[in-house]
Design a protein around this motif. Structure first.
Motif, PDB file in Angstrom:
ATOM      1  N   ASN A   6       0.850  -1.195   0.000  1.00 12.59           N
ATOM      2  CA  ASN A   6       0.000   0.000   0.000  1.00 12.59           C
ATOM      3  C   ASN A   6       0.881   1.239   0.000  1.00 12.59           C
ATOM      4  O   ASN A   6       2.105   1.131  -0.159  1.00 12.59           O
ATOM      5  N   THR A  56      -2.637  -1.397  -3.064  1.00 11.40           N
ATOM      6  CA  THR A  56      -2.600  -0.082  -3.711  1.00 11.40           C
ATOM      7  C   THR A  56      -1.148   0.310  -3.986  1.00 11.40           C
ATOM      8  O   THR A  56      -0.220  -0.352  -3.530  1.00 11.40           O
ATOM      9  N   ASP A  65      -8.653  -2.397  -2.059  1.00  9.14           N
ATOM     10  CA  ASP A  65      -8.504  -1.354  -1.047  1.00  9.14           C
ATOM     11  C   ASP A  65      -9.641  -1.414  -0.042  1.00  9.14           C
ATOM     12  O   ASP A  65     -10.671  -2.049  -0.268  1.00  9.14           O
TER      13      ASP A  65
END
Length: 475
Positions: free
Chosen positions: A303, A328, A375
């Motif tokens: 992420n 992400t 996400d």
């Protein structure tokens, strides 16, 4: 094996040999003179610069209208030179700051558990570490720390800011955070940051899938990582989910030792490119993994808090072992730092190279893109609620809209999520307070808001879309 063909040797007369020798000697001498001239020019330029610095130092120390501290002048000059680079990862560190860095590398320190960097004149969070006060308080990557204990820190050195944030276990530190266009304050209780950097378990209802979380890359991380993998294999794990989310990075050698476990010998793990010369290429092999390999299906979670060594590991597995990246976009730190120690126990930390992925990509400021994007829901990314105020019936504000959003996410019924503290919102707050053994007032005070955010964090940990996609990917 290739063998050179024998060629007929052409012979030259003595005059030709003598003339050729003189030409070569003259050319060679010219090259030496040119090289020496360059070195002399560089030395003279350095001498002139240092002479100017010395003159300014003497003038200030001897003639400034107030008495000046020698050490302060010297440190100011050193910090000024490093700041001129405009590099947030290069800095001159005092004795206490050096000790703080060494404690971080050995993963034995107290603080709030957030990796920070200098960004222009601001101090920015790279990543909060799992299970730490920073993570529990909802701090995130790219949050800007504007104040520490009410004092503005704009223009502070990174080390000075870190020194203010850290402190004894159990003591409090109040941070004023800017996230996007909003500003809020959080008071955190300092704690011991986990010495153990790796944890793991078998995935629930999936006895052949092992999950391993790496919080940072410290001196013993590779050793802990290998031990955790072997433990899970003994329990039946054949495939793995490696979680690098919110991992701010650390030591490069640890990332190489860990990534080599999943990559075939001879394949590239990392390239390091200094200012001059070809890139130094690091390849998987026993030098790093001692012959221990995992060939089962593996995916990596990333992420925006995955940075530095976490990105080195993730890129190596993705590009050289075909492992999918799920989550992400990562942070994007593509530089390598080293330290130059001094006898007075201070250090110069400076960027010495940039690192490239196995495919030769420089991800600095760009990050790694996930193979599969997954996400948390939008409410997970709303800014923290300001706990300086108490919110109640009849009021209207953006903070109240956040409270309504979280209440709704937890299954309560606050009415329209519009920022107006209605009778329905009051009833929802009362129900929440009753369910969590809080004083039932219908007002959203600091204790209610903090409990609300804690409950949301727990819900998110149990409802993790990226984790679920990872399980599907390795099944």
């Amino acid at each position: 094996m290739f063998k050179k063909k024998q060629q007929k040797v052409k012979r030259f007369g003595w005059p030709t040999v003598i003339i050729s020798g003189l030409i070569c000697l003259l050319l060679g001498a010219g090259g030496v003179y040119y090289f020496m001239d360059q070195r002399l020019e560089a030395a003279e330029a350095t001498s002139r610069s240092l002479g100017k610095i010395g003159t300014v130092y003497s003038a200030l120390y001897q003639n400034y209208y107030r008495k000046v501290n020698r050490e302060k002048l010297v440190n100011g000059a050193l910090n000024g030179m490093v700041d001129a680079l405009g590099d947030p990862f290069s800095e001159y560190m005092s004795k206490s700051e050096t000790e703080s860095l060494n404690n971080t590398i050995s993963s034995s320190f107290t603080g709030i558990g957030a990796e920070v960097q200098k960004s222009g004149s601001q101090i920015k969070i790279i990543s909060p570490i799992d299970g730490t006060p920073a993570k529990k308080a909802g701090l995130r990557a790219n949050d800007i720390i504007e104040k520490i204990n009410g004092k503005k820190i704009n223009g502070y050195s990174l080390s000075k800011a870190v020194g203010l944030i850290r402190g004894k276990k159990g003591t409090k530190v109040t941070l004023t955070i800017k996230r996007g266009n909003e500003t809020f304050t959080k008071t955190l209780v300092r704690d011991t940051i986990p010495v153990k950097t790796v944890s793991g378990h078998l995935v629930k209802n999936q006895p052949t899938i092992g999950y391993v979380k790496v919080s940072t890359f410290s001196e013993n991380t590779a050793k802990e990582f290998k031990a955790e993998l072997k433990k899970l294999q003994k329990k039946g794990a054949k495939s793995f989910i490696i979680d690098m989310r919110d991992n701010p990075g650390g030591l490069m050698d640890q990332a190489l030792k860990m990534s080599s476990i999943f990559v075939k010998n001879g394949k590239i793990l990392l390239q390091v490119k200094q200012r001059t010369g070809a890139a130094q290429v690091y390849k998987a092999g026993p030098k790093f993994d001692d012959g221990y390999k995992i060939t089962g299906k593996t995916v990596v979670l990333i992420n925006s808090g995955s940075a530095s060594a976490a990105e080195i590991f993730s890129a190596a597995l993705n590009q050289s072992a075909g492992a999918k990246l799920i989550g992400t976009k990562s942070y994007g730190k593509g530089t390598v730092q080293n330290t130059l120690p001094f006898s007075d126990k201070t250090e110069l930390k400076m960027t010495i190279a940039k690192w490239l992925t196995p495919d030769g990509d420089w991800i600095n400021h760009k990050g790694l893109q996930p193979t599969i994007k997954a996400d948390y829901p939008k409410y997970a990314y709303q800014t923290a609620i300001d706990t300086k105020k108490t919110y109640q019936n009849g009021q209207v504000s953006k903070q109240i809209k956040k409270i309504q959003t979280l209440l709704q996410a937890l299954g309560y019924q606050p009415g329209d999520v519009n920022g107006y503290y209605s009778d329905q919102t009051t009833a929802a707050v009362k129900k929440f307070q009753q369910d969590n053994q809080l004083t039932v007032s219908g007002k959203a005070d600091a204790k209610t808001v903090n409990t609300l955010e804690t409950k949301i964090a727990a819900k998110l940990s149990q409802n993790d879309p990226a984790y679920q996609r990872a399980i599907e990917a390795v099944k």
